[in-house]
Design a protein around this motif. Structure first.
Motif, PDB file in Angstrom:
ATOM      1  N   LEU A   1      -6.508  14.696  94.049  1.00 47.22           N
ATOM      2  CA  LEU A   1      -7.801  14.157  93.888  1.00 47.22           C
ATOM      3  C   LEU A   1      -9.046  14.631  94.557  1.00 47.22           C
ATOM      4  N   ALA A   2      -8.915  14.535  96.450  1.00 43.87           N
ATOM      5  CA  ALA A   2      -9.761  15.402  96.610  1.00 43.87           C
ATOM      6  C   ALA A   2      -9.962  17.107  96.565  1.00 43.87           C
ATOM      7  N   LEU A   3      -8.683  17.521  96.151  1.00 45.22           N
ATOM      8  CA  LEU A   3      -8.950  19.295  95.673  1.00 45.22           C
ATOM      9  C   LEU A   3      -8.989  19.306  95.112  1.00 45.22           C
ATOM     10  N   LEU A   4      -9.450  18.644  94.119  1.00 38.93           N
ATOM     11  CA  LEU A   4      -9.844  18.716  92.653  1.00 38.93           C
ATOM     12  C   LEU A   4     -11.467  18.196  93.106  1.00 38.93           C
ATOM     13  N   ILE A   5     -11.620  17.730  93.841  1.00 41.04           N
ATOM     14  CA  ILE A   5     -13.375  17.594  93.814  1.00 41.04           C
ATOM     15  C   ILE A   5     -13.612  18.746  94.562  1.00 41.04           C
TER      16      ILE A   5
ATOM     17  N   CYS B   1     -16.916  21.210  93.920  1.00 43.65           N
ATOM     18  CA  CYS B   1     -17.645  21.442  94.783  1.00 43.65           C
ATOM     19  C   CYS B   1     -18.587  22.648  95.360  1.00 43.65           C
ATOM     20  N   THR B   2     -16.972  23.881  95.307  1.00 39.98           N
ATOM     21  CA  THR B   2     -17.042  25.030  96.237  1.00 39.98           C
ATOM     22  C   THR B   2     -18.479  26.052  95.534  1.00 39.98           C
TER      23      THR B   2
END
Length: 185
Positions: free
Chosen positions: A37-41, A45-46
């Motif tokens: 989930l952190a990688l997807l967020i 956001c990039t």
């Protein structure tokens, strides 16, 4: 609290095949899901380049390629024109053992004639014309009047020397002149 800890640390076996068994507990599963989930967020956001930015970059690259092709065509034409006295512009090349490029019995048909040179950085260019009605100017990459003295080359670029009629009367239809272009270290 003890029950929660025992649930979190309780190990289950995950069978991938007959021979491969991976021990997994709920805490490991939770950490893997949190990392995904952190990688997807972070990916969401990039900032993505806009379509306009991509189009402008491609357009600038395309314009640069077009300019290079045009310059190459002009240089090819100028290289051939150097073999004739009455065709301009001309691409001049200095011979290895000579510092001066001499053009004898040149004929100016138009209002000016351009000469292309590619000198090295640090060299000095001097122009001598046998006709006082002809003005010698460097027009690219800088503007320099050779009547004021020699020009010191600051960069390895195309240098365009323009000889133009600067007489008191109308220019003759075919103005003949001799020019010597010195390129010294």
């Amino acid at each position: 609290m003890k029950k929660l800890w025992s649930v979190l640390t309780k190990t289950h076996n995950f069978h991938l095949s007959k021979h491969l068994i991976i021990p997994v507990n709920i805490l490991h599963i939770f950490l893997v899901i949190a990392a995904i989930l952190a990688l997807l967020i972070i990916k969401a956001c990039t900032p993505q380049p806009s379509i306009e930015t991509i189009a402008n970059t491609k357009s600038a690259s395309k314009q640069q390629k077009i300019a290079e092709i045009e310059d190459s065509i002009n240089n090819s034409y100028a290289r051939l024109a150097a073999q004739h006295a009455d065709i301009c512009p001309k691409l001049l090349q200095k011979e290895v053992d000579k510092d001066t490029i001499e053009r004898v019995a040149e004929v100016m048909v138009d209002e000016h004639c351009d000469y292309f040179l590619y000198p090295r950085t640090g060299q000095k260019i001097a122009i001598t014309v046998n006709n006082s009605q002809i003005e010698a100017l460097l027009i690219v990459p800088d503007l320099h009047n050779f009547a004021d003295g020699d020009y010191e080359v600051a960069s390895y670029d195309k240098h365009v020397i323009r000889l133009s009629y600067n007489g008191a009367t109308y220019k003759p239809e075919r103005l003949s002149y001799d020019v010597a272009i010195s390129v010294n270290d």
